[in-house]
Structure formats: structure tokens, C-alpha cells
Design a protein around this motif. Structure first.
Motif, PDB file in Angstrom:
ATOM      1  N   ASN A  91     -26.709 -20.310  30.174  1.00  0.00           N
ATOM      2  CA  ASN A  91     -26.637 -20.147  28.716  1.00  0.00           C
ATOM      3  C   ASN A  91     -25.920 -21.334  28.079  1.00  0.00           C
ATOM      4  OD1 ASN A  91     -27.954 -17.675  28.625  1.00  0.00           O
ATOM      5  ND2 ASN A  91     -26.500 -16.811  27.155  1.00  0.00           N
ATOM      6  N   LYS A  95     -27.563 -23.884  25.414  1.00  0.00           N
ATOM      7  CA  LYS A  95     -27.001 -24.176  24.095  1.00  0.00           C
ATOM      8  C   LYS A  95     -26.895 -25.675  23.877  1.00  0.00           C
ATOM      9  CE  LYS A  95     -23.918 -20.830  24.626  1.00  0.00           C
ATOM     10  NZ  LYS A  95     -22.621 -20.148  24.556  1.00  0.00           N
ATOM     11  N   GLU A 189     -27.905 -14.767  23.050  1.00  0.00           N
ATOM     12  CA  GLU A 189     -27.131 -15.487  22.039  1.00  0.00           C
ATOM     13  C   GLU A 189     -28.100 -16.131  21.062  1.00  0.00           C
ATOM     14  OE1 GLU A 189     -23.585 -17.620  23.501  1.00  0.00           O
ATOM     15  OE2 GLU A 189     -24.331 -17.227  25.504  1.00  0.00           O
TER      16      GLU A 189
ATOM     17  N   LYS B 191     -23.615 -18.718  14.613  1.00  0.00           N
ATOM     18  CA  LYS B 191     -23.937 -18.691  16.026  1.00  0.00           C
ATOM     19  C   LYS B 191     -23.250 -17.444  16.568  1.00  0.00           C
ATOM     20  CE  LYS B 191     -23.272 -21.645  19.888  1.00  0.00           C
ATOM     21  NZ  LYS B 191     -22.403 -20.625  20.378  1.00  0.00           N
ATOM     22  N   CYS B 192     -23.963 -16.710  17.394  1.00  0.00           N
ATOM     23  CA  CYS B 192     -23.409 -15.412  17.815  1.00  0.00           C
ATOM     24  C   CYS B 192     -24.079 -14.937  19.095  1.00  0.00           C
ATOM     25  CB  CYS B 192     -23.662 -14.382  16.717  1.00  0.00           C
ATOM     26  SG  CYS B 192     -25.406 -14.106  16.380  1.00  0.00           S
ATOM     27  N   ASP B 193     -23.477 -13.938  19.744  1.00  0.00           N
ATOM     28  CA  ASP B 193     -24.241 -13.137  20.688  1.00  0.00           C
ATOM     29  C   ASP B 193     -24.410 -11.769  20.040  1.00  0.00           C
ATOM     30  OD1 ASP B 193     -21.896 -11.623  21.316  1.00  0.00           O
ATOM     31  OD2 ASP B 193     -21.335 -13.093  22.823  1.00  0.00           O
ATOM     32  N   HIS B 198     -19.747 -16.086  16.904  1.00  0.00           N
ATOM     33  CA  HIS B 198     -18.929 -17.164  17.481  1.00  0.00           C
ATOM     34  C   HIS B 198     -18.320 -17.988  16.346  1.00  0.00           C
ATOM     35  CE1 HIS B 198     -21.702 -16.877  21.231  1.00  0.00           C
ATOM     36  NE2 HIS B 198     -20.909 -15.863  21.114  1.00  0.00           N
TER      37      HIS B 198
END
Lengths: 321, 321
Positions: A91, A95, A189, B191-193, B198
Motif C-alpha cells: 500500500n 501510494k 485507502e 486522503k483516508c482509509d 489521514h
């Protein structure tokens, strides 16, 4: 070129002379020798006899593009395969890659993750006997649909393992269980604005051939592998390829036709949390709930200790009450 | 040091001798001269008389840390201010910065954006007479709560402009209107899960002192500025500071106490779409709806052409039916 030589060896039942490879592919004998050496370094067992040529004895169980591409039946899901022997985490690399102009459909695979991560940054032990990959996707979806991609992946894992007569359970929203222990986790994500997903990274880890010693003592009661449970090894490329094939069909059905019904049926019928009492951990609290059902939009319906029903969009279910 | 000199000049009603600055700050007269020159280049008008010293005549209307910090009343929202005379877009720079270990509370301001963007990558004209900024936030929230931060920003804009006796309308979910035309837009990216954000980037553009010629002909019927509507100029730093002060209070109330009631009241009471027929554009379709109300969780309740009511989490409302 290495790939071409490998394919020729794979398609030949008998020894293949250096001369014929050389003339077919228009390269020198010493170039062939270098490629053969490189293949051997990757684990391919190739016998070389001076008067007969080369013969492929066995292929390593590695998840390289060379091994995967001939097996894949996907139409357009996978555009590029990036295979690494070691990564901090797939991951994380995805990214890094997604920041540039990386393609929708890039698959990043590591034989081994040095810092594999699960949800909430928890460590995920990732030795070279598991399947660890991340798939970069750019679906035309708003961010609130992203969690469905996790459920599509869970259903695809279920269908893939069923082909090996392995019947797993799905612990909403992102874990796969076998015999009451975790064998697979999914970490999704994304980067997005409120209208659109810019990119989504689907990270999957499957404990395939891990030995009992690979599992740290403190999680031995909750984590396992296919090998530990079934007492045999699996060819990892077979599992990965089956997953990608199933995932593509279910994913396209969702993204193109907005049809998630099969996925939710699988997640519902094979859930291991329905009608169970569990701890529900959300970002701002923990509470004991009874899990009632999975809705048609993928949320979890629970009943809290006051008997009040509510829909949960994201959270973690723990049986350690 | 430049800041220290500027502060001394700001706090002095009369001329300040080079000698006193030199001894107070322990720097040479030629160093002072260099800093004065740099301040003049930034637009500060400073009079220098050989026998009297320096006097600050006026400060430029720039949104630098030097100008903003003395005015800010925020407690802990703003940790760092990065001011630029020109950027491609503040959201773009914020994303670049957020990749590194950038602080929660970093404010990125551009006097001018060369490629300002609105929703769906639409161009946003950003000459040096507007306010263009992005705020990096790292709230402990799941991604589905992110759209509320847009609404908090909209309510904070409303409250800030009300202090100037300007009463704006809010067009769910992210635009601010004055006299029926757009004067401000908000673009929230993250940006995240599936469990956590995040980082979140709150991008805001306010058409403050733009002249009628700054607005391209093709959008003159839908876009305007405070100056065009009210026929006077505003000090941009005053507006920005008021926004940040209001935003902090509303944001903390939401993140810390889960209280979004005031924000939703403001967005509801000053909405310009309720009870109106409009085109609702979502990621996979366009349809004519009647906007009914804003729910307590910030979704829009609409009635479609078949009379069916539904909740919309993200989408765009267009009056161009």
C-alpha cells in the motif's frame, strides 16, 4: 527477451537447443546464457546439457508478471504488474506510485513486506509465504462508495477460495476468517474530493503458506494461515489469479451497472458476526452491540445495549468483549 | 528579524531612529537598511529621514504571516502560515506539502493562483485581489464526516461576512452566493482509509476585490465579487482572519463535541436552494428535483420527478435547468 525465452521453455516438452532459441529470437548464444542464469536466480530450475540445450524442470512459486500473465483471465482490470521481492508495504509503494501519473489497474506485489500494515496502523506479519498486493483503481465513484470496493474484494476472496473447496467467513467489513481465525485482511485507502475518488488503493494480505512459527505467539489464537488449517501448501499464483478474475467481474458489475447484489449476498450469507454480540469500535467510542444484518447498501445494522437499532457505515467488530 | 523590525515600526507612532533599532535588536545599521528595503519591496510604505530614522506610513493588503499573526484570535487551529505571491493552486501545494510530515494546521495562502480549481477540475479565476487559501487539517474523523468540514467552512464564511453587514446565501454543499451570484467556493479534498482521515485539505476561494473585468464574460451572469456587488474594497486580511476565528470555534465544536447544530442551522436558514426546483448532478446521473431540506446530518433531502423523496450525500445543484 527473458520472458520470450521463458515462454519458449514453458512451451517445449523436450530440450530446446541454444541454436534454435538463438535463431528464433535473433540473439547470441551468450545472451541466452545470461538470461538463463537470471531465470535460475529467480528460482526457475533449468537443466542445461551441452549437446541437447535447455529444459525447464520447474517454476518457482513467485508472483511475478512472468508467472501471472499467462494465467490471468481478466479483460481490462490489470494494466501493469509491478513485482518486488521485498517492500516496506505494498500500500505504501502504491501510494508513492499513485502520486505520479500511474495507471488505473496497476498491481503491486511483494514477495515479502517488511512493514505490512492492517487497519489502524497495526502490524501485519508478511513473510514470503503469503500473498501481499495492492491494486490501484480509479473508479468513477464518489468517496462514500469506496467501502463497497472492500466488500467486493471480500466476496472475491470468498469465491476464489471456494474453488479450492475452502469455505471462509467474512467479518464485516474487511477480514476473512477460516475456522474462527483471521487468514486475510483488506485495507482500502483513497485520495478524493467530496465528489470523486482520485485513486483508490485496495490492499490485500492472504496468509497462504505461513507456518505456525510465522505467526507471533500473541496472535496465535486469532490469526492463522491456509497451510496451518488445511495442512497443505498452495500455489500462491493460482489463488491470486483466481482472486483477480473474480474481482474483475464483481467490480465491473458494480462500477458499470451499479449492481452489488451478489457481493452483498456473499458477505451476508457468510458473515460470522450476524446475530452475535460483539464490541463495536468506531472512531469516537466503543460499545457492546448485537449485529443484526447487512443492509442492501453495505452498512451494518446493529442493536445497542438500550435496544436501539442503528446503521454503521464504518467501524470495527471485536469478539474480545 | 524583518518581522521584529516591522513590529517595532508598527508600534511606534513617530520616527524610529536606526540607532535605537540597532541597539534594541542588536544588529548593524546596514542590516536594518536591508530589511527595510525588503519590506518596501513587499509593499510596505516606509519613510526614511536621515536625521530622524524610519516611519511606517502604510501596510500593504497582503496575506502574509507578518500581517495575519497579529490579527489572529485562534487558539490552536493555525500552526504555520505559508504565504506565496504566486502558486498554481493552494490545494495543489497543500497536497504536495501534506505528503511530507506536514503539520495539522498549516495554512497555505497565495496572493494569486495561476491554475485555481473548483469542483470537477473547473477553472477558478484567481487574480491577486481575492483570498485563496488551503488549510491542512488532520481531524480524528472517519472519511464520511469530511463533507461536514465543507459545511463548517460555509457557515464560518457566512458568519465572517455578516460582521461586515454582508448577508450571503449558502448553496449546498460548497458555494456561497451574494445577490444570486457566486462569490466564494469551497473545495475539500482528503486522503483516508475507510476508518480515518489521514489529512484533509480545505480549499477556499473568496472573490473579494475583483473588478468586473476580472470575471470572464461567460460567467458574468453567475459569478461576482464583494467589490462588484457592494461597490467598495475590503481589507482581505480582515476577512481571512474573521473566517479563521469563526472556523476554529465551529470546527472544534464538531471535532471535539460532535456538535454541528449551529453550522447546520446557518446552512439551512441561509440556503438558496430549499423549495426550489433544480438540476441535481450526481456522479452517475442528472435529474430534475425539488430541494426539500437539509437533514441533521448534513444531507440534502430532495423529491424527484416521480415524487419520491431521497437523501443526497454528495452532488451538485444547478439552477440552469
Amino acid at each position: 527477451m527473458e520472458n520470450k525465452i521463458l515462454n519458449k521453455l514453458k512451451n517445449s516438452l523436450d530440450y530446446l537447443s541454444g541454436e534454435s532459441i538463438s535463431s528464433d529470437l535473433n540473439i547470441s548464444r551468450s545472451a541466452i546464457w545470461k538470461h538463463i542464469k537470471s531465470l535460475k536466480n529467480k528460482g526457475y530450475i533449468i537443466e542445461g546439457k551441452s549437446n541437447k540445450g535447455y529444459k525447464l524442470i520447474s517454476c518457482p512459486d513467485i508472483l511475478s508478471a512472468q508467472e501471472l500473465i499467462p494465467l490471468l483471465k481478466t479483460n481490462n482490470l490489470i494494466k501493469d504488474i509491478k513485482h518486488f521481492y521485498e517492500l516496506s508495504s505494498t500500500n505504501h509503494s502504491a501510494k508513492e506510485l499513485a502520486r505520479g501519473e500511474i495507471n488505473n489497474g496497476t498491481l503491486i506485489i511483494a514477495e515479502k513486506q517488511l512493514c505490512g500494515k492492517g487497519r489502524f496502523d497495526r502490524e501485519w506479519i508478511s513473510p514470503s509465504s503469503g500473498i501481499w498486493f495492492s491494486l490501484i483503481l480509479k473508479p468513477n465513484l464518489p468517496p462514500m462508495e469506496a467501502s463497497k470496493v472492500t466488500q467486493i474484494a471480500a466476496a472475491a476472496i470468498y469465491k476464489s477460495l471456494l474453488e479450492f473447496d475452502i469455505k471462509v467467513n467474512i467479518k464485516w467489513p474487511n477480514d476473512i476468517y477460516l475456522n474462527g481465525k483471521k487468514i486475510c485482511g483488506i485495507l482500502t485507502e483513497m485520495k478524493c474530493d467530496m465528489d470523486r475518488i482520485h485513486y483508490l488503493i485496495l490492499g490485500v494480505g492472504i496468509n497462504v503458506n505461513l507456518e505456525i512459527d510465522d505467526i507471533p505467539d500473541e496472535i496465535k489464537d486469532i490469526a492463522t494461515s491456509l497451510k496451518i488449517e488445511l495442512n497443505k501448501s498452495f500455489k500462491r499464483s493460482d489463488i491470486l489469479v483466481k482472486f483477480l478474475n473474480h474481482f474483475e467481474i464483481l467490480y465491473n458489475k458494480f462500477v458499470l451497472q451499479k449492481d452489488i447484489s451478489e457481493v452483498l449476498s456473499i458477505c451476508r450469507e457468510n458473515s460470522n458476526i450476524i446475530n452475535k454480540k460483539a464490541k463495536l469500535i468506531t472512531y469516537n467510542k466503543e460499545e457492546i452491540v448485537t449485529c443484526l444484518s447487512l443492509t442492501d447498501t453495505g452498512e451494518l445494522l446493529v442493536k445497542d445495549s438500550d435496544g436501539k437499532e442503528k446503521l454503521i457505515t464504518s467501524g470495527e467488530i471485536s469478539f474480545r468483549i
